[in-house]
Scaffold this motif. Structure first.
Motif, short mmCIF file in Angstrom:
data_model
loop_
_atom_site.label_atom_id
_atom_site.label_comp_id
_atom_site.label_asym_id
_atom_site.label_seq_id
_atom_site.Cartn_x
_atom_site.Cartn_y
_atom_site.Cartn_z
N ARG A 186 37.29 -26.88 36.49
CA ARG A 186 37.70 -25.52 36.12
C ARG A 186 37.06 -25.05 34.81
O ARG A 186 36.55 -23.95 34.71
N ARG A 298 43.16 -17.16 14.86
CA ARG A 298 42.19 -17.51 15.90
C ARG A 298 41.88 -16.37 16.87
O ARG A 298 40.93 -16.44 17.62
N TYR A 331 41.06 -11.83 27.26
CA TYR A 331 41.98 -12.47 26.31
C TYR A 331 42.20 -11.43 25.22
O TYR A 331 41.31 -11.17 24.41
N1 GSH Z 1 44.43 -22.38 23.58
C1 GSH Z 1 44.70 -21.01 23.94
C2 GSH Z 1 45.15 -20.24 22.69
O1 GSH Z 1 45.06 -20.78 21.58
O2 GSH Z 1 45.58 -19.09 22.83
C3 GSH Z 1 45.75 -20.87 25.02
C4 GSH Z 1 45.56 -21.74 26.24
C5 GSH Z 1 44.73 -21.11 27.32
O3 GSH Z 1 44.76 -19.88 27.55
N2 GSH Z 1 43.99 -21.95 28.04
C6 GSH Z 1 43.13 -21.55 29.11
C7 GSH Z 1 43.88 -21.40 30.41
O4 GSH Z 1 43.34 -20.89 31.36
C8 GSH Z 1 42.09 -22.64 29.22
S1 GSH Z 1 40.58 -22.04 29.75
N3 GSH Z 1 45.13 -21.81 30.45
C9 GSH Z 1 45.88 -21.73 31.66
C10 GSH Z 1 46.51 -20.40 31.88
O5 GSH Z 1 46.37 -19.51 31.02
O6 GSH Z 1 47.16 -20.24 32.91
#
Ligand code: GSH
Length: 634
Positions: A186, A298, A331
């Protein structure tokens, strides 16, 4: 994120051909779920947190520190317990974007009883211990930091891998492909397809913090054969060119199950209004690729790191192949409120697919929710896996989550802005604060809504240096909900005149100002005065709320400000914005000592914590019994 199914991923050109089919299927699936579960009611309020951890490797002899690419190995062991005993697990583990990250949650959601506030920190401590048990080689540890200060600098990983500019999935000047989690396709596929869809590498430019000896203008020379980096990098900015710089960052998320779809929509909106406030309070990202940045959070880095918009969608070229000009990355902050009381504050452009919106409305979904989904569906699916749904590649400050098919889970909302903190105490305090805020919002029928354009302005303010102490945020002056508004009966009234909200400091928002604003923590205190809480739990909650109050008043530093101070006072720092290997080593080493409770950090969270620490071991045992009684989540 649930367990990921393995499969052979499709490239962007293949995925693109299936995009419309997948979209149609996704819409039908949502209509089906909505109609089946829209009247589902009386679910109990449950909540759970997610902490993302960074695996670290020290070379103490040579004073070096690296990101440890051991996530797969560690996860293989951590996930065993869940596959063997899914109904009794105390912790659950998932992969995340980078090969040095793991994500941990409680094995089952908490909630429904005040005593569960005693378990948050204990469960976090347990998670940290479980990771540490799997890091037995010399110099290995785990930290809950947002990002490694020298992420993307030469040799930042262990083992060491070199980036492959112009080649591979990231094509990055700085971020080697091996640093992406290798255990599931993924993450690699997302990286490649985002780059291919937009037609270039992602390009993130964060203003550098100009110290007295920082070169002006600040510029770097890149060993960039094709010159892509040189073109995309801006003067006086830190240039980042890979998804890993953003999605390789860690946060603290919380998910709440509401009692009904309407309550979930209400909570989604109310919490959206506090996302910038919590982000500023939790700010912990002042260093990027070995430089002090001029921002403390971030958010814009991750937004840029997964920005798959084409030049047409960004409005740089006229629309030909694409259908929409889209103002935000996938995002980003939310673009629409979902509750009736939120409708009048929807004052920003909601790009959405009108055909999909009509299809959803024809299927019985109200216009406001239909527009939200028609907005999410303007994005192409980026990866095609069995568990994919359009939500899992739409990463906004809040996420509205319908019940998964064939589960006993209700309507949920996810709160996503919070930067992860160094210690379990700090993370538990933030979780407690937000959980209690949801209780107060629901019990006191509060209304925190302001126009969404103002929430977006607050998001920009929140990322600025020391916003927790210096930032001024739009916030609602009167928090009591008007009953007629709940039915959507109030016309635009004074929303546009600015009378309902004004600029406030975080201190005022959280702690209140006599005669002017009640403050979120005093409201929580008065809620707590009205509910049955045992002394033990009350003490636990008090220490967390006191911590948040002191952070909001500026008495305690945010993690970002604390890190800046550490760098500024370090003998190796030359006032040139550079965070050297030695500074990075000392900072990570100090963080490790603080996280393990061996070093104090009075400016970060006061005296080494808590009454909780004395009773943690007992709580860890209690938690086993208590968890066993809670209904399994999945
Ligand atoms: N680490 C991110 C942040 O600091 O905001 C959040 C985690 C995140 O969004 N991870 C992605 C993801 O797809 C990884 S590519 N997570 C699963 C989801 O959002 O359902």
């Amino acid at each position: 994120m649930g367990f990921l199914s393995l499969g052979s991923p499709l490239s962007w050109s293949e995925t693109k051909q299936h995009a419309d089919h997948v979209r149609k299927h996704g819409i039908l699936q949502f209509i089906h779920i909505f109609n089946k579960l829209k009247d589902r009611e009386n679910d109990c309020l449950k909540w759970g947190d997610e902490v993302e951890y960074t695996l670290i490797k020290f070379d103490h002899e040579n004073k070096k520190v690296y990101n440890n690419l051991k996530a797969k190995e560690v996860l293989d062991v951590l996930q065993l317990e869940e596959s063997n005993n899914p109904s009794t697990i105390k912790t659950a583990w998932r992969p995340e974007y980078a090969g040095y990250m793991v994500e941990g949650t409680p094995g089952h959601p908490l909630g429904g009883c005040m005593r569960h506030f005693n378990m948050i920190e204990a469960n976090m401590k347990l998670r940290r211990e479980e990771i540490l048990q799997n890091l037995k080689e010399s110099g290995e540890t785990v930290l809950s930091i947002v990002t490694f200060p020298r992420l993307g600098c030469p040799n930042f990983t262990y083992p060491n891998f070199k980036p492959t500019p112009g080649k591979g999935i990231s094509s990055s000047l700085f971020f080697p492909d091996q640093a992406v989690f290798q255990g599931h396709p993924r993450f690699r596929t997302l990286t490649q397809n985002i780059r291919e869809r937009r037609g270039s590498k992602v390009a993130i430019n964060v203003p550098i913090f100009k110290d007295v000896k920082t070169p002006s203008p600040f510029t770097e020379k890149f060993p960039d054969v094709e010159g892509e980096g040189a073109k995309a990098a801006k003067l006086d900015h830190i240039y980042l060119d890979a998804m890993g710089f953003g999605m390789g960052m860690s946060c603290l998320q919380m998910t709440f199950q509401a009692c009904s779809i309407n309550e979930a929509r209400y909570l989604y909106d109310q919490l959206a209004a506090v996302t910038p406030i919590v982000m500023a309070l939790s700010a912990a990202t002042p260093i990027l690729r070995g430089f002090l940045s001029d921002l403390d959070c971030r958010w814009c880095v991750i937004a840029g790191s997964v920005d798959d918009r084409t030049p047409e969608e960004m409005g740089i070229k006229p629309l030909q192949e694409n259908r929409f000009v889209i103002p935000k990355s996938r995002y980003d902050s939310i673009s629409t409120y979902l509750s009736p009381e939120g409708n009048k504050y929807n004052d920003i452009d909601l790009v959405h697919d009108q055909e999909i919106c009509q299809q959803l409305m024809d299927a019985g979904i109200d216009e406001q929710l239909a527009r939200h989904y028609a907005h999410l569906f303007i994005r192409d699916p980026l990866v095609l896996f069995q568990e994919h749904n359009i939500q899992s590649t739409n990463w906004q400050t809040m996420r509205f989550k319908p019940p998964p098919p064939n589960s006993n889970i209700g309507w949920r909302v996810e709160f996503r802005p919070t930067e992860v903190q160094l210690t379990d105490f700090e993370n538990a305090a933030l979780v407690t604060f937000i959980v209690l805020l949801t209780r107060v919002i629901l019990s006191f029928d509060l209304n925190l809504l302001i126009p969404l354009s103002k929430v977006d302005e607050n998001m920009i303010t929140a990322q600025k240096r020391d916003a927790a102490r210096k930032g001024m945020f739009y916030f609602r002056k009167t928090l009591k909900k008007c009953p007629a508004a709940a039915k959507g009966e109030i016309p635009n009234s004074n929303a546009d005149t600015g009378e309902e909200f004004e600029l406030m400091s975080i201190d005022t928002i959280i702690n209140g100002k006599v005669g002017e604003f009640p403050g979120l923590i005093p409201l929580i205190e008065s809620y707590l005065g009205n509910v049955d809480v045992d002394i033990d739990t009350r003490c636990t909650i008090s220490q967390y709320l006191t911590f948040i109050q002191r952070k909001a008043s500026g008495e305690l530093l945010t993690t970002a400000q604390w890190m800046r101070k550490f760098v500024a006072l370090h003998p190796d720092y030359k006032q040139d914005s550079v965070v050297s290997e030695t500074i990075c080593y000392d900072l990570m080493n100090t963080f490790d000592g603080i996280a393990r409770g061996e070093l104090g950090a009075p400016e970060l969270f006061g005296k080494p914590t808590s009454k909780t620490s004395d009773v943690l071991t007992k709580k860890c045992l209690e938690i086993k019994e208590e968890m066993a009684k809670i209904e399994p989540a999945k």
